[in-house]
Design an enzyme around this catalytic site. Structure first.
Site, PDB file in Angstrom:
ATOM      1  N   LYS A  10      40.533  46.589  45.265  1.00  0.00           N
ATOM      2  CA  LYS A  10      41.878  46.019  45.305  1.00  0.00           C
ATOM      3  C   LYS A  10      42.020  45.052  46.476  1.00  0.00           C
ATOM      4  CE  LYS A  10      46.484  46.041  44.684  1.00  0.00           C
ATOM      5  NZ  LYS A  10      46.982  45.164  43.634  1.00  0.00           N
ATOM      6  N   GLY A  11      42.658  43.905  46.231  1.00  0.00           N
ATOM      7  CA  GLY A  11      42.809  42.870  47.251  1.00  0.00           C
ATOM      8  C   GLY A  11      43.329  43.408  48.576  1.00  0.00           C
ATOM      9  N   GLY A  14      44.550  41.679  29.602  1.00  0.00           N
ATOM     10  CA  GLY A  14      44.221  42.486  28.429  1.00  0.00           C
ATOM     11  C   GLY A  14      43.623  41.662  27.303  1.00  0.00           C
ATOM     12  N   GLY A  53      52.419  42.669  43.088  1.00  0.00           N
ATOM     13  CA  GLY A  53      52.742  42.025  44.355  1.00  0.00           C
ATOM     14  C   GLY A  53      51.748  42.355  45.454  1.00  0.00           C
ATOM     15  N   ASN A  87      41.796  34.955  36.593  1.00  0.00           N
ATOM     16  CA  ASN A  87      42.862  35.860  37.019  1.00  0.00           C
ATOM     17  C   ASN A  87      43.889  35.891  35.889  1.00  0.00           C
ATOM     18  OD1 ASN A  87      44.711  37.378  38.595  1.00  0.00           O
ATOM     19  ND2 ASN A  87      43.889  36.450  40.447  1.00  0.00           N
ATOM     20  N   LYS A 114      37.609  33.499  43.228  1.00  0.00           N
ATOM     21  CA  LYS A 114      38.252  33.893  41.960  1.00  0.00           C
ATOM     22  C   LYS A 114      39.269  32.832  41.562  1.00  0.00           C
ATOM     23  CE  LYS A 114      40.380  37.846  39.633  1.00  0.00           C
ATOM     24  NZ  LYS A 114      40.619  39.297  39.733  1.00  0.00           N
ATOM     25  N   CYS A 116      46.471  34.832  42.753  1.00  0.00           N
ATOM     26  CA  CYS A 116      47.460  35.826  42.339  1.00  0.00           C
ATOM     27  C   CYS A 116      48.786  35.145  42.033  1.00  0.00           C
ATOM     28  CB  CYS A 116      47.684  36.880  43.421  1.00  0.00           C
ATOM     29  SG  CYS A 116      48.967  38.049  42.920  1.00  0.00           S
TER      30      CYS A 116
END
Lengths: 355, 256
Positions: free
Chosen positions: A88-89, A260, A115, A235, A208, A172
């Site tokens: 996880k970031g 998904g 977030g 992303n 990314k 993100c």
């Protein structure tokens, strides 16, 4: 069935024979068989791939933000079997994330606006990384910052602790500052990558990429030219869902990132475009839930894949994909997974990815 | 013990137009749940709906797990179509359930609508059956009343439309209950499950009257085991995951 509530006793059927149970079981049984054989015979298949200097035992990694810090999956997956774990970031300071609701389901996909909630660098190093170090798998840390200096500091600290790779989160869609602002501006992206690469030197740097740009080939080349050792994409795709009863957005953040199976064909197209545009390794992400999905990405030119939302549907997705890939190689009599990468046929007279 | 397991449907019984009782038999060895914990239930092979759905268990026996559910959206519509013999994939038991009350405290259970599902197993596990306030919109939504009577709890029912039991909401009944002479000198420990506005109102009453207790929350979640951070709710100690630190939280922790 003593003690069960059943007001209409006569409606209870007899126990059915296993053969009548629907196909969910069949697939589960087949999967467990292949996993069994993977651990015994299938090691003769060479599933290993290289992401720059990073050698993965197989091409299956986890996507940042969907695999926690690894420990969340320990009940389901032998983490030693994974090609790599992208955690996880992590930001310098802990981030508390967005208000609820943070996720909602859409057809064949989901929106999230978490977030970037994370424990922050200090806690990660103290509480999370030592656990991950117990496993024979590569640890890649996804990092995010509000400035070049923040990214550099994160990368330097992490590389000094000996993590195997750094993934730059510049895509993100769910935070106001940082994140995607680097990912959608070629000049700031180049500046960021150059600065971080100078700091991390020999450790593998993965950028990314955001799908939210006009040209994937252009941004892929920016990353390559600036010194990124690999790129990973995509992303999530910025998206919206509205509740028609309340007329409100389904997420408190209004918009969120779509992930998904719904995004898989888009991701696949972008991964193909990227792999045509650059010579550094490409890591495919987007809607991968089984071995055939992973194979599509490899055929499109990805050297490895990351499984994201697929982990939520099925926490064992990663190891099932690994065993599925081995079974595929055996069936096709292919010795090494490298022979599949970029193997898509019949594209010569087709579409030019640059236009 | 398997945390993710295959199960087959034994029974999927309609209780009325929109409420069902699903009985499944796990086909793998699984661990015992404690009241307030939940399972992620996957009902189909398709990607739509995509995610498993979280359900508190209603009852667990040696051979089976039962879920009470209301048909609301795509996932529960698919659940409604399950037939005996159908296979499914389930993850659980998950989350943190209801803690036992400390010595000297008397449990008081408050259920709103389908919230009864998670409190039934709690009521069952007390030797001296606790009082249960159970409210819903209308008589039809008061489920499994005969089972509750069998349980031997003091049962106080109420409906918003006065079609059954006392008139009004559980919060009115709760206030009356706490103010009644028979409650004098009793230290209650509240256990509540139901719609969010109801839980918020109960929490306010509890805080005003300095009564301790727990609420069981519901939130959209993708994984159910702590990874997606989709179900986080605001607490006095920062965001907490409904699926991991919850679904049961101390009343005073939640920021409504």
């Amino acid at each position: 069935m003593k003690g069960l509530y059943c007001p209409l006793a006569h409606s209870r059927p007899d126990i059915h024979r296993d053969s009548e149970v629907n196909s969910v079981f069949d697939s589960i049984q087949i999967r467990s068989r292949t996993i069994q054989s993977l651990t015994t015979t299938d090691y003769s298949m060479d599933l290993s791939v290289n992401i720059g200097k990073l050698k993965l035992k197989n091409p299956v990694m986890t996507a940042s933000g969907t695999f926690g810090y690894g420990e969340e999956y320990a009940d389901f997956v032998d983490l030693n079997l994974l090609g790599g774990i992208v955690v996880k970031g992590i930001s310098l300071k802990p981030m508390e994330g967005n208000p609820a609701p943070r996720i909602c389901e859409t057809p064949c996909g989901m929106l999230n606006a978490i977030g970037l909630q994370n424990v922050g660098l200090k806690t990660f190093l103290r509480d999370k990384l030592p656990y991950l170090r117990n496993f024979d798998t590569k640890i890649v840390v996804n990092i995010l910052g509000n400035s070049v200096q923040e990214y550099v500091r994160l990368a330097k600290t992490l590389v000094d602790t000996g993590v195997d790779g750094i993934e730059l989160n510049v895509s993100c869609p769910n935070v106001k500052k940082g994140g995607m602002t680097f990912g959608i501006d070629p000049r700031s992206l180049a500046k960021l990558i150059t600065a971080v690469k100078r700091t991390v030197s020999s450790t593998v740097l993965i950028t990314k990429l955001s799908p939210n740009v006009s040209s994937i080939p252009d941004f892929s080349r920016v990353a390559e030219d600036a010194g990124s050792d690999a790129i990973s994409l995509i992303n999530t795709i910025p998206a919206l869902s509205i509740d028609t009863e309340t007329w409100k957005p389904r997420l408190a953040n209004v918009t969120g990132g779509l992930s998904g199976p719904a995004i898989k064909p888009i991701a696949l197209r972008m991964v193909w475009e990227a792999s045509q545009a650059v010579s550094i390794p490409v890591i495919g992400i987007g809607g991968i839930t089984n071995a055939l999905d992973a194979l599509e990405f490899l055929l499109a030119g990805a050297s490895a894949v990351q499984v994201g939302t697929g982990n939520f549907l099925n926490p064992k997705a990663t190891i099932e994909i690994i065993s599925g890939l081995a079974a595929y190689l055996r069936r096709k009599n292919i010795q090494t997974i490298g022979d599949i990468i970029g193997g898509m046929k019949g594209t010569k007279s087709g579409h030019n990815p640059d236009h | 013990m398997y945390k993710i397991f295959k199960a087959k449907v034994i029974d999927n019984l309609p209780l009325n137009k929109k409420n069902y009782l699903l009985t499944i038999e796990p086909l793998d060895p699984i661990s015992e749940p404690s009241p307030g914990q939940f399972y992620m239930v996957g009902t189909g092979n398709s990607f739509d709906p995509l995610l498993k759905r979280p359900f508190s268990y209603f009852r667990k026996t040696a051979q089976a797990i039962q879920f009470l559910y209301t048909v609301k959206g795509k996932g529960t519509a698919q659940m409604k179509a399950l037939k005996p013999g159908d296979g499914m994939q389930v993850i659980g038991p998950l989350g943190t359930g209801y803690p036992k009350p400390p010595k000297g405290y008397i449990p008081l259970l408050i259920a709103g609508g389908i919230g009864i599902a998670s409190l039934f197993s709690l009521a069952e596990c007390f030797t001296k059956k606790p009082s249960l306030i159970y409210g819903s919109r209308c008589k039809d939504d008061l489920l499994i009343l005969n089972e509750l009577e069998k349980l031997g709890s003091e049962l106080i029912t109420c409906t918003d439309d006065c079609s059954f039991g006392r008139e009004g909401m559980v919060t009115d009944v709760l206030t009356n209950f706490l103010d009644s002479p028979s409650s004098k000198g009793t230290s209650y420990m509240i256990y509540a499950c139901g719609p969010k506005p109801m839980l918020a109102a109960i929490s306010q009453i509890a805080l005003d009257k300095h009564i301790k207790g727990y609420v069981s929350l519901e939130e959209n979640m993708a994984c159910g085991f702590g990874a997606c951070l989709g179900c986080s709710v605001k607490t006095g100690k920062g965001y907490k995951r409904v699926c991991k630190e919850g679904p049961v939280f101390p009343i005073e922790d939640i920021v409504w």
